[in-house]
Design a protein around this motif. Structure first.
Motif, mmCIF file in Angstrom:
data_model
loop_
_atom_site.group_PDB
_atom_site.id
_atom_site.type_symbol
_atom_site.label_atom_id
_atom_site.label_comp_id
_atom_site.label_asym_id
_atom_site.label_seq_id
_atom_site.Cartn_x
_atom_site.Cartn_y
_atom_site.Cartn_z
ATOM 1 N N HIS A 164 0.817 -1.223 0.000
ATOM 2 C CA HIS A 164 0.000 0.000 0.000
ATOM 3 C C HIS A 164 0.847 1.268 0.000
ATOM 4 C CE1 HIS A 164 -3.767 -2.231 0.375
ATOM 5 N NE2 HIS A 164 -2.985 -3.094 0.989
ATOM 6 N N CYS A 180 -7.853 0.028 -4.878
ATOM 7 C CA CYS A 180 -7.744 -0.266 -3.445
ATOM 8 C C CYS A 180 -8.923 0.383 -2.711
ATOM 9 C CB CYS A 180 -6.427 0.249 -2.882
ATOM 10 S SG CYS A 180 -6.317 -0.019 -1.093
ATOM 11 N N HIS A 183 -7.294 3.167 -0.389
ATOM 12 C CA HIS A 183 -6.474 4.276 -0.893
ATOM 13 C C HIS A 183 -6.675 4.594 -2.362
ATOM 14 C CE1 HIS A 183 -4.114 1.738 2.043
ATOM 15 N NE2 HIS A 183 -4.437 2.800 2.758
ATOM 16 N N CYS A 186 -3.058 3.520 -4.552
ATOM 17 C CA CYS A 186 -1.799 3.082 -3.931
ATOM 18 C C CYS A 186 -1.147 2.076 -4.884
ATOM 19 C CB CYS A 186 -2.049 2.464 -2.556
ATOM 20 S SG CYS A 186 -2.951 0.903 -2.626
#
Ligand code: ZN
Length: 300
Positions: A164, A180, A183, A186
């Motif tokens: 990540h 993700c 995020h 990422c």
């Protein structure tokens, strides 16, 4: 001499093996059994039965090593040590993996993440032999980063979650916003197998080696390699996995990593376009089980 049982517990299958180990040398032969990953009760129960059976054939087990999918609670001072923490995999949140093996088999059981296990295996018998510190990255349905320093897999607050890492995305070149759930864009959100499939509309396995998406993937993994070098100064980075093993990808990763390092770190190990610094695994698919064996050997 130590008789070691090993379990590589993956999201879709578990591989169970046992071997007689003489020192830290690679076992001459290891018998393995594959078990589909279903519920914790069924899967761990079958792993335990198999360990008992394989152990009987070599005169009983002295220790067991488990390299498991995660995330795992690896703080030995916590009561839930060795359990899966929170996972979207149905039934597996809080599954007490280590305790199940330890209670059923009554031998020392060492547990770590599958990617830390892979890192340990590559360090002991694979592409990072003899090094004090190295990193093992597996790129497939997700991205895992195992860090070994001083021969030991690293933990801290939790365990490293290098999949990540945050990377730079140029929206003009790569409009895909990433997959993700935490995020978006990422590293894993941009460069794992499902992200590639979501971006181009076809599974990564069906794409030609010269499809333009591979240069994007190489860039993101190159940024990862540069960041890992800057942050942790490993002596080598091993990159494998179903996506990581794509022919030609490592050359792209090396190219972009070198570009991102920008000449800032000057060391002979980084010569020849990072050919000796970013390398494929030495153990291939056996890395996880080898790591579990190494964990078992190291179990107190
Ligand atoms: Zn993420």
């Amino acid at each position: 001499m130590k008789r070691v049982g090993a379990v590589e517990l993956g999201g879709t299958k578990a591989v169970v093996g046992a071997a007689v180990m003489e020192g830290t040398g690679r076992p001459q032969s290891i018998e393995t059994v594959r078990i589909p990953t279903t519920t914790p009760e069924e899967t761990l129960g079958r792993c335990i039965e198999t360990l008992r059976e394989l152990g009987r054939r070599i005169g009983g087990l002295d220790a067991v090593g488990v390299a498991s999918f995660g995330p795992l609670q690896l703080d030995p001072h916590r009561p839930e040590y060795g359990s899966i923490t929170r996972t979207p995999k149905p039934g597996w949140s809080a599954a007490p993996v280590r305790d199940r093996f330890a209670n059923a088999l009554d031998v020392p059981v060492a547990i770590d993440t599958d990617v830390n296990g892979g890192a340990l295996g590559e360090g002991r018998w694979g592409a990072a032999q003899g090094l004090d510190s190295h990193i093992y990255v597996t790129v497939g349905t997700g991205i895992g980063v195992g860090v070994v320093v001083g021969g030991r897999p690293q933990h801290g607050l939790v365990h490293p979650e290098g999949g990540h890492l945050l990377v730079r995305r140029d929206p003009a070149r790569d409009p895909y916003a990433g997959h993700c759930p935490y995020h978006g864009d990422c590293l894993e959100g941009l460069a794992c197998g499902p992200a590639i499939e979501a971006r181009v509309g076809r599974p990564a396995t069906e794409l030609a080696d010269d499809h333009p998406v591979w240069d994007l993937v190489g860039d993101y993994l190159g940024q990862m390699a540069a960041n890992l070098l800057f942050a942790l100064s490993p002596q080598r980075i091993v990159i494998g996995g179903g996506v990581g093993g794509r022919p030609g990808l490592l050359d792209r990763v090396r190219h972009h990593a070198e570009r991102r390092i920008g000449g800032y770190i000057d060391h002979p190990a980084l010569a020849d376009g990072l050919a000796g610094f970013i390398v494929p695994p030495g153990l291939g698919v056996e890395a996880g089980l080898a790591g579990a064996l190494a964990l078992g050997w190291d179990a107190p």
